[in-house]
Design an enzyme around this catalytic site. Structure first.
Site, mmCIF file in Angstrom:
data_model
loop_
_atom_site.group_PDB
_atom_site.id
_atom_site.type_symbol
_atom_site.label_atom_id
_atom_site.label_comp_id
_atom_site.label_asym_id
_atom_site.label_seq_id
_atom_site.Cartn_x
_atom_site.Cartn_y
_atom_site.Cartn_z
ATOM 1 N N SER A 53 7.874 -3.474 3.528
ATOM 2 C CA SER A 53 8.983 -3.859 2.663
ATOM 3 C C SER A 53 8.487 -4.895 1.673
ATOM 4 C CB SER A 53 10.112 -4.458 3.498
ATOM 5 O OG SER A 53 10.933 -5.259 2.666
ATOM 6 N N ASP A 84 14.010 -2.980 -0.862
ATOM 7 C CA ASP A 84 15.317 -3.463 -0.411
ATOM 8 C C ASP A 84 16.172 -3.865 -1.606
ATOM 9 O OD1 ASP A 84 15.249 -3.362 2.490
ATOM 10 O OD2 ASP A 84 13.555 -4.748 2.305
HETATM 11 C C1 DX5 Z 1 16.522 -6.786 5.564
HETATM 12 C C2 DX5 Z 1 15.706 -5.699 4.913
HETATM 13 C C3 DX5 Z 1 14.407 -5.475 5.561
HETATM 14 C C4 DX5 Z 1 13.489 -6.682 5.528
HETATM 15 C C5 DX5 Z 1 12.521 -6.560 6.639
HETATM 16 O O1 DX5 Z 1 17.799 -6.765 5.019
HETATM 17 O O2 DX5 Z 1 16.407 -4.476 4.937
HETATM 18 O O3 DX5 Z 1 13.739 -4.354 4.996
HETATM 19 O O4 DX5 Z 1 12.784 -6.818 4.342
HETATM 20 O O5 DX5 Z 1 11.784 -7.733 6.688
HETATM 21 P P1 DX5 Z 1 11.161 -8.220 8.057
HETATM 22 O O6 DX5 Z 1 10.193 -7.183 8.486
HETATM 23 O O7 DX5 Z 1 10.533 -9.512 7.676
HETATM 24 O O8 DX5 Z 1 12.303 -8.390 9.030
HETATM 25 ZN ZN ZN Z 2 15.272 -2.620 4.341
#
Ligand code: DX5
Ligand code: ZN
Length: 216
Positions: free
Chosen positions: A6, A33
């Protein structure tokens, strides 16, 4: 298993470089995202950034839409180069129409469910989905801790998909790291999103390699 970094946790000033380093480490997809400050309490990016990503990598781009009125923006994200798009069941009353639109445009159509949303909310649309995105944190921010109850939710969803004879894939997003990735794959997850476990660790290439290794 597909590892989807992400970009939320990447350095936006060096996005192209960050993404190519993750790609070299074995990433299979890039997760973008999209947040609107309404459905979730944060603002991130729109089609312009997806278009820039499209030029920076040959990997598929997975747009995770955490926005209200997502149906108004689908063509914008598809035209910008997203080939996987997920919509939140909590944010869209006419979900079926939006899914039909995605499929009509040749995009892989997914539905995302928050931690507190029961899997039964997917009963009617499941056969129309290419993938379900199980949120393992409350959406809005990177770097949160994995909610342990998500593991059983993935298991139950995988069992339902099997029982119904479907081929829907399961994506898990939030707090994924080297300590839980293997259990998630065993539970039935095929696409693992990782933000802070990939970026902000110094070396995204090595971080992706570690996660892919840990999933084996
Ligand atoms: C949260 C997002 C995720 C986030 C994941 O709302 O949808 O994709 O970026 O980040 P990590 O892996 O750090 O939890
Ligand atoms: Zn996400």
């Amino acid at each position: 298993m597909i590892l989807a970094p992400s970009i939320l946790s990447a350095d936006f000033g060096r996005l192209a470089e960050e993404v190519s380093r993750a790609e070299r480490g074995g990433a299979g997809m890039v997760h973008a995202d999209v947040m609107d400050g309404h459905f979730v309490p944060n603002l991130t990016l729109g089609p312009a950034v997806v278009r820039a990503l499209r030029r920076a990598t040959s990997l598929p781009i997975d747009a995770h839409l955490m926005i209200e009125n997502a149906d108004r923006y689908l063509d914008g994200f598809i035209d910008a180069g997203a080939s996987w798009i997920s919509l939140h069941v909590e944010a869209l009353p006419h979900l079926q129409r939006a899914l039909a639109h995605l499929r009509g445009r040749g995009v892989r159509a997914g539905v995302a469910v928050n931690p507190s949303t029961p899997l039964s909310s997917l009963d009617e649309v499941l056969p129309e989905l290419d993938y379900v995105l199980v949120m393992s944190v409350n959406p809005g921010f990177g770097g949160q801790s994995f909610l342990p109850a998500s593991l059983d939710k993935v298991r139950r969803l995988a069992a339902t998909i099997r029982q119904r004879g479907l081929r829907t894939q399961i994506e898990v997003d939030g707090g994924v790291d080297a300590a839980n990735v293997r259990a998630l794959v065993d539970a039935g997850a095929e696409i693992l999103v990782a933000g802070s476990a990939v970026f902000g660790q110094g070396d995204p290439e090595a971080a992706v390699r570690r996660l892919v290794e840990a999933a084996r």
